[in-house]
Design a protein around this motif. Structure first.
Motif, mmCIF file in Angstrom:
data_model
loop_
_atom_site.group_PDB
_atom_site.id
_atom_site.type_symbol
_atom_site.label_atom_id
_atom_site.label_comp_id
_atom_site.label_asym_id
_atom_site.label_seq_id
_atom_site.Cartn_x
_atom_site.Cartn_y
_atom_site.Cartn_z
ATOM 1 N N LEU A 1 0.835 -1.197 0.000
ATOM 2 C CA LEU A 1 0.000 0.000 0.000
ATOM 3 C C LEU A 1 0.870 1.247 0.000
ATOM 4 O O LEU A 1 1.676 1.447 0.909
ATOM 5 C CB LEU A 1 -0.909 0.013 1.237
ATOM 6 N N TRP A 2 0.697 2.050 -1.033
ATOM 7 C CA TRP A 2 1.291 3.392 -1.050
ATOM 8 C C TRP A 2 0.123 4.362 -0.936
ATOM 9 O O TRP A 2 -0.610 4.593 -1.888
ATOM 10 C CB TRP A 2 2.088 3.618 -2.331
ATOM 11 N N LEU A 3 -0.040 4.902 0.273
ATOM 12 C CA LEU A 3 -1.223 5.692 0.581
ATOM 13 C C LEU A 3 -0.979 7.160 0.253
ATOM 14 O O LEU A 3 -0.103 7.790 0.851
ATOM 15 C CB LEU A 3 -1.591 5.519 2.059
ATOM 16 N N PRO A 4 -1.751 7.708 -0.698
ATOM 17 C CA PRO A 4 -1.512 9.083 -1.127
ATOM 18 C C PRO A 4 -2.412 10.085 -0.410
ATOM 19 O O PRO A 4 -3.379 9.716 0.265
ATOM 20 C CB PRO A 4 -1.878 9.023 -2.612
ATOM 21 N N GLY A 5 -2.105 11.331 -0.586
ATOM 22 C CA GLY A 5 -2.939 12.401 -0.034
ATOM 23 C C GLY A 5 -2.248 13.735 -0.142
ATOM 24 O O GLY A 5 -1.080 13.829 -0.538
#
Length: 898
Positions: free
Chosen positions: A78-82
């Motif tokens: 998981l590469w969680l963006p924001g």
């Protein structure tokens, strides 16, 4: 039928198409999967005001390399963006746009202003996300978060209330860093110090009791109106007679005490310092020790206070609602309303006129500036909200000391410890409207304050109307919760349980104070465990001369322009090449072009392979029988797998990519493909075997390269035979090292053949012998079979007409080439026409001797040696030696020809 690649690789026709394909297939999404091990990276959220720059490009490239690699290894990656709401920067942009319309925040009111802010965010806030996609970032866009979204806001309120309930958040009057331009407080970590030209103004303060003048110096004379004491050191014998005395503050004719305090350094200047508790951090501490009045003389927008400011403060004190430490406010009289710089000029003129200005001394000193707007920060006593840091810092320090979280490189833990062990309470309130509003409510009737997770409208004490605190929280307060708020906290979600703690945080060393430390102590406090196991620190991207990129220097490089011109892979490869954890790197056009050339090399080699494939080759498997050259390349590839994987495990991304470059360019393209050409042309089983090896090594090497150059590797891999491995390289299996594919003896033996070929080629190149000129090669060696087996390759790749292995051979009339395993003799007569070469060498000898005679004549002339500059004489001596060395080589060549 074999597939064909286009003649030229065109990133513009490939990258958007492939990215859309990846999105359509949902390859970036990571599920909660008990059968897989999670691997998590949370993106350092870029500001919604941001434009992709080289720092972003490096940061995102490194993260994408790691996440693509782990995904291929079978992790639920998981590469969680924001994005971050960026309180100060965003509000400044909106206020600036409103100014062009002749509007202010106050004209609109808070509600209407926030409507504009959200509209601005909807219009511009996603721009940097789209730019990240152009880079090839494989973030799980389904999980994209925003620091002001409903979930993050819930988490922020929960943390604020928890810390307040534990006594770790408090409100009070304390010294803060105030930015008059942004019109808000900022934390210590947000102050950048710049060396500026300034002055020491030496002032004279009359002593009431003795009439003498005390000399002191200041860099900010405008603060003197707020002086409430003068300090001397109690041990200073020069001023022992002044203990308990007073001075008369010039211009105001006001009596203030002389206090004894160690802050007054006997070794500096006159040993006397003015004390302005409202506008200097050190003076504030002196004021607390001696219970001095705190008198504010600056407004929050950078002007001198006046009658209205004083009246408002007096009314607060009269109402009984002034909190402890509330500063008094001075009516600055004739200086009221002036900017601080205007007041400085006027005050100095009046001091000089009154005989209170003794002298002016120029100096360079460090001045605190706002990290956002770069204007000078004014220290100011102000009522703000603070986090009590000492209890939070202790477990966060232990988390790193115990190894729960490690820094790569390790040396950056010292930076972390230094800041955490000397940490001050954190000022978290900001005088802004765009941000998380502080969940504190006040009663206008009785002064009751309530901190609550839910909105409070009625006073629980008197039933009066309650209003919410006008201030918002420091942006870093919400981003400190990022690793767990983005996974659903404070709710207990499956994602939080599965993906937290995260694994690797990738960020620059300049953000350790702002963000890394705050995430660690927030994770320890709220989750009971550190938020990530590794902090990978990278350096800055500098220009080709090693300078920091900046607007003032005009040396910035737009990564989007490079992507448009050369493609994302070229940019990514250039950023990864030479990268080492924690160190700055240089970026240049040459580096970009070298990366572009590498992409073209891979494309052309793959195109050649595809053009020579039979329809029978449908999968990526090795043949049952391997030739020596096959074992050589397969064994080297197998070692490459092991080393690249190991490098990635150690975060040595620059080393890994260099090994890939060397293998692909030198081993696969320049050597192995050449070695197989005769087999490909021969047809039959040997051709099929060569094709299988070419496909196996190329396809699997592309897998190793994929995290670094995702687009070109996907495009080629989709065209290579890969039956049974899925439809995308990014979800294919990462190669693994196999003992069965290590052919140590064959690799070593064939390398000896390669060495003799390279040595012969180099010697022929030095002699300017064209490849078309064939020559017999005689080889003396203790390992004759190795070179007998390698003879066909020596003949084809070293331009040999015939290879004879045995000996001993006579060196007479032959060129010798020596390697660690053999000595080769090439008859000179096979290489050159003896009579023509002798004539050419004789001509060269005569010219060289003429040059030597000319220089000797100059150096033998006493007049030249005496009058010519020393460097000219030395240059002539160097020239003479060069010609002598050249003549010696020419004579050796003539002798060798007999």
């Amino acid at each position: 039928m074999a597939k064909e690649l286009a003649k030229v690789y065109d990133p513009q026709s490939v990258e958007d198409r492939l990215y859309a394909f990846w999105l359509e297939k949902n390859y970036f999404h990571a599920d909660v999967d008990p059968k897989k091990t999670p691997y998590t990276i949370v993106i350092p959220p870029p500001n919604i005001t941001g434009q992709l720059h080289m720092g972003h490009a490096l940061d995102e490239t490194l993260q994408d390399i790691l996440i693509r690699w782990r995904r291929m290894q079978g992790y639920s990656a998981l590469w969680l963006p924001g994005t971050d709401h960026a309180s100060i920067a965003t509000e400044a942009k909106i206020v600036s746009a409103m100014k062009e319309e002749g509007l202010t925040k106050e004209d609109l009111g808070r509600e209407k202003f926030l409507e504009r802010a959200w509209a601005w965010k909807e219009k511009y806030g996603g721009r940097i996300v789209e730019q990240l996609k152009k880079l090839g970032s494989s973030c799980d866009w389904e999980r994209e978060r925003f620091t002001l979204d409903e979930g993050c806001n819930k988490a922020v309120n929960e943390v604020f209330c928890r810390l307040y309930e534990k006594g770790l958040i408090y409100r009070g009057n304390r010294m803060v860093n105030w930015c008059p331009h942004c019109n808000t407080s900022i934390s210590d970590a947000e102050v950048e110090y710049q060396t500026q030209d300034g002055h020491f103004w030496h002032l004279l303060y009359p002593v009431k009791e003795t009439g003498e003048m005390l000399e002191l110096a200041t860099t900010r004379p405008e603060t003197m109106l707020g002086d409430t004491a003068v300090a001397i050191n109690g041990a200073d014998p020069r001023y022992a007679h002044l203990h308990g005395c007073h001075v008369i503050l010039p211009l105001l004719n006001k009596e203030i005490p002389i206090v004894c305090d160690d802050h007054a350094d006997m070794e500096k200047g006159t040993g006397v310092v003015k004390i302005t508790p409202a506008h200097d951090p050190n003076d504030y501490e002196v004021g607390k020790r001696h219970d001095l009045p705190i008198v504010r003389v600056f407004t929050y927008d950078g002007h001198m206070t006046g009658a209205a400011d004083k009246a408002a403060a007096d009314e607060l004190f009269a109402s009984g609602r002034a909190a402890a430490g509330e500063p008094e406010v001075l009516d600055c009289g004739k200086y009221a309303g002036m900017t601080t710089m205007e007041a400085r000029k006027a005050i100095l003129e009046d001091l000089e006129a009154g005989g209170f200005l003794k002298s002016v001394e120029p100096l360079q000193h460090e001045v605190g500036t706002c990290y956002r707007c770069h204007n000078t920060v004014e220290p100011m006593v102000s009522k703000q909200w603070f986090v009590r840091m000492e209890p939070l810092a202790a477990p966060a320090i232990e988390a790193v000391r115990s190894g729960q979280t490690k820094f790569v490189p390790e040396r950056f833990d010292k930076t972390y410890y230094h800041w955490m062990e000397n940490i001050k309470d954190w000022c978290i309130s900001r005088q802004l409207w765009w941000g998380h509003r502080i969940p504190a409510y006040y009663c206008a009737d009785c002064g009751e304050m309530v901190v609550s997770r839910e909105e409070v409208h009625t006073c629980p004490k008197c039933g009066g109307v309650m209003t919410q605190d006008e201030d918002t929280l420091d942006t870093w307060f919400s981003s400190a919760l990022w690793p767990f708020s983005t996974l659903g906290w404070p709710d207990k979600t499956p994602e939080l349980d599965y993906f937290y703690p995260t694994n690797t945080l990738v960020t620059g060393y300049d953000i350790i104070f702002f963000w890394v430390a705050r995430m660690i102590f927030s994770g320890c406090e709220q989750m009971g465990q550190t938020p990530f196991d590794t902090v990978l620190i990278h350096g800055l991207v500098r220009d080709a001369q090693g300078r920091k990129m900046s607007k003032s220097l005009g040396n910035g490089i737009d990564p989007l322009q490079i992507i448009d011109q050369y493609g994302a892979d070229t940019l990514r490869f250039a950023l990864a090449t030479g990268n080492s954890p924690g160190n700055d790197m240089r970026f240049s056009d040459d580096k970009v072009k070298a990366s572009r050339n590498f992409a073209n090399k891979i494309w052309n080699a793959s195109r050649f392979i595809l053009m020579n494939l039979s329809d029978e080759i449908t999968s990526c498997r090795l043949p049952e029988k391997l030739e020596t050259e096959d074992k050589w390349v397969v064994s080297l590839y197998n070692t490459l797998v092991k080393e690249v994987t190991d490098n990635l495990e150690k975060f040595e991304l620059g080393i890994a990519v260099q090994k890939l470059y060397d293998f692909i360019w030198d081993i696969l393209c320049d050597w192995y493909i050449e070695l197989t050409k005769s087999r490909l042309q021969a047809g039959g089983e040997t051709a099929l075997a060569a094709q299988q090896v070419l496909v196996y090594v190329t396809a699997n090497t592309l897998k190793l390269l994929h995290p670094f150059m995702p687009f070109i590797t996907e495009e080629i891999w989709k065209n290579l035979p890969h039956e049974g491995e899925g439809e995308s390289i990014m979800v294919s299996q990462w190669p693994t090292y196999s003992e069965e594919l290590t052919f140590a003896k064959e690799e070593a033996d064939f390398q000896k053949v390669m060495d003799i070929i390279k040595a012969i080629r180099n010697q022929r190149a030095e002699m300017n012998i064209p490849p078309s000129k064939k020559a017999k090669v005689c080889i003396e060696t203790a390992e004759p079979k190795v070179f007998e087996d390698g003879a066909p390759f020596i003949m084809r790749l070293a331009s040999a007409s015939h290879v004879e292995v045995g000996g001993p051979f006579s060196p007479e009339g032959a060129v010798q080439v020596i390697t660690s395993a053999a000595r080769a003799f090439i008859p000179m007569s096979d290489l050159i026409d003896r009579e023509k070469e002798l004539a050419r060498l004789e001509k060269e000898r005569a010219k060289c001797q003429s040059d030597i005679d000319f220089v000797l004549k100059k150096l033998d002339n006493p007049g030249f040696v005496a009058k010519a500059p020393a460097q000219v004489v030395e240059a002539e001596k160097a020239r003479l030696q060069t010609q002598k060395d050249r003549l010696e080589k020419i004579l050796e060549s003539i002798k060798a020809l007999g």
